[in-house]
Scaffold this motif. Structure first.
Motif, PDB file in Angstrom:
ATOM      1  N   LEU A  11       5.980   4.453   2.733  1.00 19.51           N
ATOM      2  CA  LEU A  11       5.076   5.596   2.841  1.00 19.51           C
ATOM      3  C   LEU A  11       3.629   5.221   2.572  1.00 19.51           C
ATOM      4  O   LEU A  11       2.753   6.076   2.626  1.00 19.51           O
ATOM      5  N   SER A  12       3.378   3.962   2.264  1.00 20.82           N
ATOM      6  CA  SER A  12       1.998   3.509   2.064  1.00 20.82           C
ATOM      7  C   SER A  12       1.522   2.796   3.336  1.00 20.82           C
ATOM      8  O   SER A  12       2.183   1.877   3.814  1.00 20.82           O
ATOM      9  N   PRO A  13       0.345   3.185   3.868  1.00 28.36           N
ATOM     10  CA  PRO A  13      -0.153   2.481   5.055  1.00 28.36           C
ATOM     11  C   PRO A  13      -0.427   1.002   4.772  1.00 28.36           C
ATOM     12  O   PRO A  13      -0.353   0.176   5.673  1.00 28.36           O
ATOM     13  N   TYR A  14      -0.721   0.685   3.501  1.00 29.79           N
ATOM     14  CA  TYR A  14      -0.993  -0.714   3.150  1.00 29.79           C
ATOM     15  C   TYR A  14       0.309  -1.533   3.152  1.00 29.79           C
ATOM     16  O   TYR A  14       0.320  -2.686   3.582  1.00 29.79           O
ATOM     17  N   VAL A  15       1.371  -0.921   2.667  1.00 32.28           N
ATOM     18  CA  VAL A  15       2.668  -1.603   2.688  1.00 32.28           C
ATOM     19  C   VAL A  15       3.148  -1.724   4.142  1.00 32.28           C
ATOM     20  O   VAL A  15       3.644  -2.780   4.563  1.00 32.28           O
ATOM     21  N   ALA A  16       2.964  -0.643   4.904  1.00 31.85           N
ATOM     22  CA  ALA A  16       3.413  -0.650   6.307  1.00 31.85           C
ATOM     23  C   ALA A  16       2.699  -1.742   7.099  1.00 31.85           C
ATOM     24  O   ALA A  16       3.286  -2.365   7.980  1.00 31.85           O
ATOM     25  N   ARG A  17       1.436  -1.990   6.763  1.00 36.88           N
ATOM     26  CA  ARG A  17       0.706  -3.069   7.462  1.00 36.88           C
ATOM     27  C   ARG A  17       1.405  -4.417   7.239  1.00 36.88           C
ATOM     28  O   ARG A  17       1.576  -5.200   8.179  1.00 36.88           O
ATOM     29  N   VAL A  18       1.824  -4.662   5.994  1.00 36.32           N
ATOM     30  CA  VAL A  18       2.506  -5.938   5.718  1.00 36.32           C
ATOM     31  C   VAL A  18       3.872  -5.958   6.403  1.00 36.32           C
ATOM     32  O   VAL A  18       4.278  -6.968   6.985  1.00 36.32           O
ATOM     33  N   GLY A  37       7.925   0.999 -12.004  1.00 37.70           N
ATOM     34  CA  GLY A  37       6.824   1.864 -11.541  1.00 37.70           C
ATOM     35  C   GLY A  37       5.515   1.094 -11.471  1.00 37.70           C
ATOM     36  O   GLY A  37       5.376   0.007 -12.056  1.00 37.70           O
ATOM     37  N   LEU A  38       4.553   1.686 -10.760  1.00 36.34           N
ATOM     38  CA  LEU A  38       3.303   0.967 -10.457  1.00 36.34           C
ATOM     39  C   LEU A  38       2.502   0.572 -11.698  1.00 36.34           C
ATOM     40  O   LEU A  38       1.779  -0.419 -11.686  1.00 36.34           O
ATOM     41  N   LYS A  39       2.608   1.394 -12.761  1.00 39.42           N
ATOM     42  CA  LYS A  39       1.761   1.112 -13.929  1.00 39.42           C
ATOM     43  C   LYS A  39       2.549   0.513 -15.091  1.00 39.42           C
ATOM     44  O   LYS A  39       2.068   0.465 -16.224  1.00 39.42           O
ATOM     45  N   SER A  40       3.763   0.063 -14.821  1.00 35.43           N
ATOM     46  CA  SER A  40       4.565  -0.538 -15.893  1.00 35.43           C
ATOM     47  C   SER A  40       4.018  -1.934 -16.216  1.00 35.43           C
ATOM     48  O   SER A  40       3.448  -2.602 -15.334  1.00 35.43           O
ATOM     49  N   PHE A  49      -3.775  -4.397 -10.720  1.00 32.56           N
ATOM     50  CA  PHE A  49      -4.410  -3.127 -10.347  1.00 32.56           C
ATOM     51  C   PHE A  49      -3.382  -1.998 -10.223  1.00 32.56           C
ATOM     52  O   PHE A  49      -3.745  -0.849  -9.960  1.00 32.56           O
ATOM     53  N   GLY A  50      -2.104  -2.337 -10.378  1.00 31.45           N
ATOM     54  CA  GLY A  50      -1.070  -1.304 -10.332  1.00 31.45           C
ATOM     55  C   GLY A  50      -0.985  -0.592  -8.992  1.00 31.45           C
ATOM     56  O   GLY A  50      -0.756   0.612  -8.923  1.00 31.45           O
ATOM     57  N   LYS A  51      -1.187  -1.342  -7.931  1.00 33.74           N
ATOM     58  CA  LYS A  51      -1.123  -0.748  -6.585  1.00 33.74           C
ATOM     59  C   LYS A  51      -0.092  -1.481  -5.743  1.00 33.74           C
ATOM     60  O   LYS A  51       0.211  -2.641  -5.982  1.00 33.74           O
ATOM     61  N   MET A  52       0.417  -0.784  -4.734  1.00 29.85           N
ATOM     62  CA  MET A  52       1.299  -1.426  -3.776  1.00 29.85           C
ATOM     63  C   MET A  52       0.526  -1.696  -2.493  1.00 29.85           C
ATOM     64  O   MET A  52      -0.389  -0.919  -2.179  1.00 29.85           O
ATOM     65  N   PRO A  53       0.809  -2.808  -1.809  1.00 28.25           N
ATOM     66  CA  PRO A  53       1.905  -3.736  -2.013  1.00 28.25           C
ATOM     67  C   PRO A  53       1.518  -4.923  -2.901  1.00 28.25           C
ATOM     68  O   PRO A  53       0.339  -5.153  -3.191  1.00 28.25           O
ATOM     69  N   ALA A  54       2.578  -5.668  -3.289  1.00 29.09           N
ATOM     70  CA  ALA A  54       2.418  -7.016  -3.839  1.00 29.09           C
ATOM     71  C   ALA A  54       3.555  -7.841  -3.249  1.00 29.09           C
ATOM     72  O   ALA A  54       4.666  -7.333  -3.063  1.00 29.09           O
ATOM     73  N   ILE A  63      -1.551 -10.341  -3.857  1.00 27.33           N
ATOM     74  CA  ILE A  63      -1.843  -8.909  -3.749  1.00 27.33           C
ATOM     75  C   ILE A  63      -2.919  -8.673  -2.692  1.00 27.33           C
ATOM     76  O   ILE A  63      -3.517  -9.620  -2.192  1.00 27.33           O
ATOM     77  N   GLU A  64      -3.142  -7.401  -2.397  1.00 28.60           N
ATOM     78  CA  GLU A  64      -4.060  -6.912  -1.359  1.00 28.60           C
ATOM     79  C   GLU A  64      -3.427  -7.142   0.020  1.00 28.60           C
ATOM     80  O   GLU A  64      -3.217  -8.288   0.446  1.00 28.60           O
ATOM     81  N   SER A  65      -3.162  -6.020   0.686  1.00 26.33           N
ATOM     82  CA  SER A  65      -2.355  -6.078   1.915  1.00 26.33           C
ATOM     83  C   SER A  65      -2.921  -7.036   2.959  1.00 26.33           C
ATOM     84  O   SER A  65      -2.175  -7.783   3.597  1.00 26.33           O
ATOM     85  N   GLU A  66      -4.229  -7.019   3.140  1.00 19.84           N
ATOM     86  CA  GLU A  66      -4.787  -7.902   4.170  1.00 19.84           C
ATOM     87  C   GLU A  66      -4.603  -9.375   3.792  1.00 19.84           C
ATOM     88  O   GLU A  66      -4.284 -10.217   4.641  1.00 19.84           O
TER      89      GLU A  66
HETATM   90  N1  LIG Z   1      -6.723  -2.448  -1.162  1.00 18.03           N
HETATM   91  C1  LIG Z   1      -5.328  -2.288  -1.491  1.00 18.03           C
HETATM   92  C2  LIG Z   1      -5.010  -0.793  -1.500  1.00 18.03           C
HETATM   93  C3  LIG Z   1      -3.614  -0.508  -1.993  1.00 18.03           C
HETATM   94  C4  LIG Z   1      -3.427   0.967  -2.367  1.00 18.03           C
HETATM   95  O1  LIG Z   1      -4.386   1.691  -2.610  1.00 18.03           O
HETATM   96  N2  LIG Z   1      -2.159   1.371  -2.444  1.00 18.03           N
HETATM   97  C5  LIG Z   1      -1.870   2.717  -2.859  1.00 18.03           C
HETATM   98  C6  LIG Z   1      -0.688   3.285  -2.060  1.00 18.03           C
HETATM   99  S1  LIG Z   1      -1.165   3.823  -0.468  1.00 18.03           S
HETATM  100  C7  LIG Z   1      -1.437   2.718  -4.312  1.00 18.03           C
HETATM  101  O2  LIG Z   1      -0.711   1.837  -4.731  1.00 18.03           O
HETATM  102  N3  LIG Z   1      -1.884   3.716  -5.070  1.00 18.03           N
HETATM  103  C8  LIG Z   1      -1.457   3.912  -6.416  1.00 18.03           C
HETATM  104  C9  LIG Z   1      -2.573   3.984  -7.385  1.00 18.03           C
HETATM  105  O3  LIG Z   1      -3.731   3.721  -7.008  1.00 18.03           O
HETATM  106  O4  LIG Z   1      -2.305   4.335  -8.535  1.00 18.03           O
HETATM  107  C10 LIG Z   1      -4.463  -3.048  -0.496  1.00 18.03           C
HETATM  108  O5  LIG Z   1      -4.916  -3.251   0.647  1.00 18.03           O
HETATM  109  O6  LIG Z   1      -3.381  -3.510  -0.849  1.00 18.03           O
END
Ligand SMILES: N[C@@H](CCC(=O)N[C@@H](CS)C(=O)NCC(=O)O)C(=O)O
Length: 220
Positions: A11-18, A37-40, A49-54, A63-66
């Protein structure tokens, strides 16, 4: 080859890109929920940064989808997602970067404003204007039929998931007719949907989104 694990959801466009990169290249990568969870603490050790994807490759996390897409492209040269010519590569990377900088932030800002009753109208107007500027700029960069020429490349891996969200959610805001005002983006979207690999992922994203919305509605 060490096992590759991608943390995130479809459901994340960044994960879908990978995921699109992984499928286009024919790689074997396991998709998993971020542990705890993301912040564990466990996941923050993977992505501070607690973001997906990794992506976890053996002992290393990327990290960082690109950056993940570029890493996969360098490590696994089969079925390349970057063209052979330097200028074409620059064009593809520009699309990828423009989606990140000028389209997704505005789009994701709008997703938090779906409910017309509780919507922050000035914020929505600001995000719609930002999104329109991003889409107008991106439109001029697209070469066709894919974003940077005759084959799917890195730029498409970013753009196609963005189109999925634009098509699905923008109509709720009424003011931009999603891809209707951007014929080159619409062409990429058409060619993507008729590609079996991409169509398969888009169907999975659609199912995941329907499921998410059903569960959210059930929980009030
Ligand atoms: N620049 C990052 C952006 C990743 C991002 O923002 N992911 C969102 C999901 S669409 C996320 O994990 N958000 C949770 C948060 O920020 O707490 C990338 O390209 O990987």
């Amino acid at each position: 080859m060490t096992a590759l694990t991608l943390y995130g959801t479809k459901l994340s466009p960044y994960v879908a890109r990978v995921l699109l990169t992984v499928r286009a290249k024919g790689l074997d990568v396991t998709l998993a929920e971020p542990p705890g969870g993301l912040k564990s603490p466990q996941y923050l050790a993977i992505n501070p940064f607690g973001k997906m994807p990794a992506l976890v490759d053996g002992d290393a996390s990327i990290i960082e989808s690109e950056v993940i897409c570029e890493y996969l492209e360098e490590k696994f040269p089969q079925n390349p997602i970057l063209p052979g010519d330097a200028l074409a590569r620059a064009r593809s990377r520009t699309v990828s970067r423009a989606v990140d900088l000028y389209v997704l932030p505005a789009l994701l800002g709008l997703l938090g404003q779906m409910n017309p009753v509780t919507r922050d109208k000035p914020l929505v107007d600001e995000k719609l204007a930002e999104l329109r500027r991003g889409m107008d700029g991106l439109e001029t960069l697209l070469l066709g039929p894919w974003s940077a020429g005759p084959t799917l490349t890195l730029g498409d891996c970013a753009l196609v998931p963005a189109c999925f969200f634009l098509e699905r959610f923008l109509p709720a805001f009424g003011k931009i007719r999603a891809l209707g005002e951007h014929p080159r983006m619409a062409q990429v979207w058409d060619v993507a949907r008729s590609d079996p690999t991409v169509a398969g992922l888009l169907a999975e994203m659609g199912d995941a989104m329907d499921d998410f919305l059903r569960r959210r509605a059930a929980n009030g």
